[in-house]
Scaffold this active site. Structure first.
Site: not given
Ligand code: GCO
Ligand code: MG
Length: 411
Positions: A43, A128, A153, A165, A218, A220, A244, A270, A291, A320, A324, A347, A411
């Protein structure tokens, strides 16, 4: 060898398209006419993988026997000299998954049969629920549970921050945030504001949703190890399935710090490309779920090894499954998930947009929050190149995060 059995690779096609999201699709064609499909999407850096595949990988594959998946994997991994890395490993993954697809078609068997057969009826997923407020998030969670999901989630906008996020504020996706000049959107982050708000989400979730549903969250990669340890302790009463990416862990030892303080289960992986990125975490039992995605960690060949290694240490796979990743990745992971003895959860954010359905077909079905894997030979995925051409690539970036004083953050 008759022509119908001749699996000599004659063409490696790399197609970058944007049916709802940018995808890098690998199509490997053999002399027999049998072909396979794989996903190599990174991505925000799609063209780097596509160029790498076209310029450096494809020429090495022409003339090889598509049956020799292991040798081709080693050739592209060890043979490149520059091992690992997200671009290299996604390219290997795209090739590897396409070759498993071909092997299954040649054998007349679904890939899960080649891996050792089914270990379960279907693949349990988590969906989600993301909202502007706690109430909004929990409304969405209730709707998902009503559809049959047993794991959700939860993410909520952080009060006092303009963006959070996963919360798209009425926009469809990150493309829309980038308007006519695609550059990474910027989002603010405050650990204090987040830490002050997050417990209420899970307290209210347990009060409203009860104790049966499995809950994930998550982070992140926004916290330091000791902050993550505090968060894990704070959330213990709400019995998460896992927390996560609490910390970005180039330094795997960070997870020891979290583990020393909390019994909240931990998940990460991921953005990892190889087993080496998580080896210490797994063997020290600092995490509970790994993951890694088939697309980013070297395909089915590599994921099978990660799963087997993780099983020795009571770590389960939870691949994951963000939007994307293309249907070729979902299919590969569904086949892995139905086989892996130490499968945890997958997921799941839907099988893709309407545009994606014009381009990809697959034989996966969702029932009561579980993915049922069809019995088509190979991975059961197909890709329509003409339809893909109607959805050209659109340059796009993921957002970046900054602290309120402007410091660049994860991020
Ligand atoms: C998740 C991920 C995604 C990522 C994304 C980045 O747990 O699904 O964190 O939201 O941010 O796949 O390309
Ligand atoms: Mg994630």
């Amino acid at each position: 060898m008759s022509k119908t059995q001749d699996l000599t690779i004659t063409d490696v096609r790399v197609i970058v398209s944007s049916p709802g999201r940018n995808f890098v699709t690998v199509k490997i064609v053999t002399e027999s006419g049998l072909y396979g499909i794989g996903d190599a999407t990174v991505n925000g850096r799609e063209q780097a993988v596509a160029t790498y595949l076209r310029e450096h990988v494809a020429p090495c594959l022409i003339g090889r026997n598509a049956h020799q998946i292991e040798d081709i994997w080693q050739y592209l991994y060890k043979g490149v000299y520059w091992r690992k890395g997200p671009i290299n490993m996604a390219a290997i993954a795209g090739v590897d998954v396409a070759l498993w697809d071909i092997k299954g078609k040649a054998a007349g068997l679904p890939v899960y049969e080649l891996l050792g057969g089914k270990s379960r009826k279907a693949v349990t997923t988590y969906a989600h629920a993301t909202g502007e407020t706690v109430a909004d998030t929990l409304d969405k969670a209730e709707a998902l549970i009503a559809q049959g999901f047993t794991a959700v989630r939860l993410q909520t906008a952080v009060p006092g921050l303009d963006a959070s996020y996963g919360v798209l504020r009425g926009q469809k996706d990150y493309f829309e945030q980038q308007s006519s000049r695609p550059l990474p959107p910027e989002e603010p982050w405050s650990t204090r504001k987040y830490m002050n708000a997050i417990e209420a989400l899970f307290r209210e979730a347990r009060a409203r949703l009860g104790d049966e549903v499995a809950l994930c969250h998550d982070v992140h990669s926004r916290l330091t190890p000791i902050e993550a340890a505090r968060l894990g302790k704070m959330l213990e009463p709400y019995d998460l399935l896992f927390l996560e990416d609490a910390v970005a862990a180039e330094n795997q030892d960070s997870y020891r710090v979290i583990r020393d303080h909390t019994t909240t289960p931990l998940a990460i992986g991921e953005i990892y490309n190889t087993i080496w990125d998580c080896k210490e975490m797994i063997q020290n039992q600092w995490i509970d779920y790994i993951r890694c995605a088939t697309t980013h960690a070297g395909g089915i060949t590599a994921m099978r090894r990660i799963a087997d290694f993780a099983a020795l240490f009571h770590v389960r796979i939870a691949p994951h499954g963000a939007p994307d990743l293309s249907p070729a990745c979902y299919a590969a992971q569904a086949h892995l998930g139905i086989w892996a003895p130490n499968f945890g959860i997958q997921e799941f954010v839907g099988f893709g947009s309407e545009a994606s359905a014009e381009v990809f077909s697959h034989d996966l079905t969702l029932e009561n929050g579980m993915i049922h894997v069809g019995d088509s030979p190979g991975l059961g995925v197909d890709f329509d190149e003409e339809a893909a051409a109607r959805h050209p690539y659109k340059r796009s970036y993921l957002p970046v995060s900054r602290l309120e004083d402007g410091t660049l953050w994860s991020w």
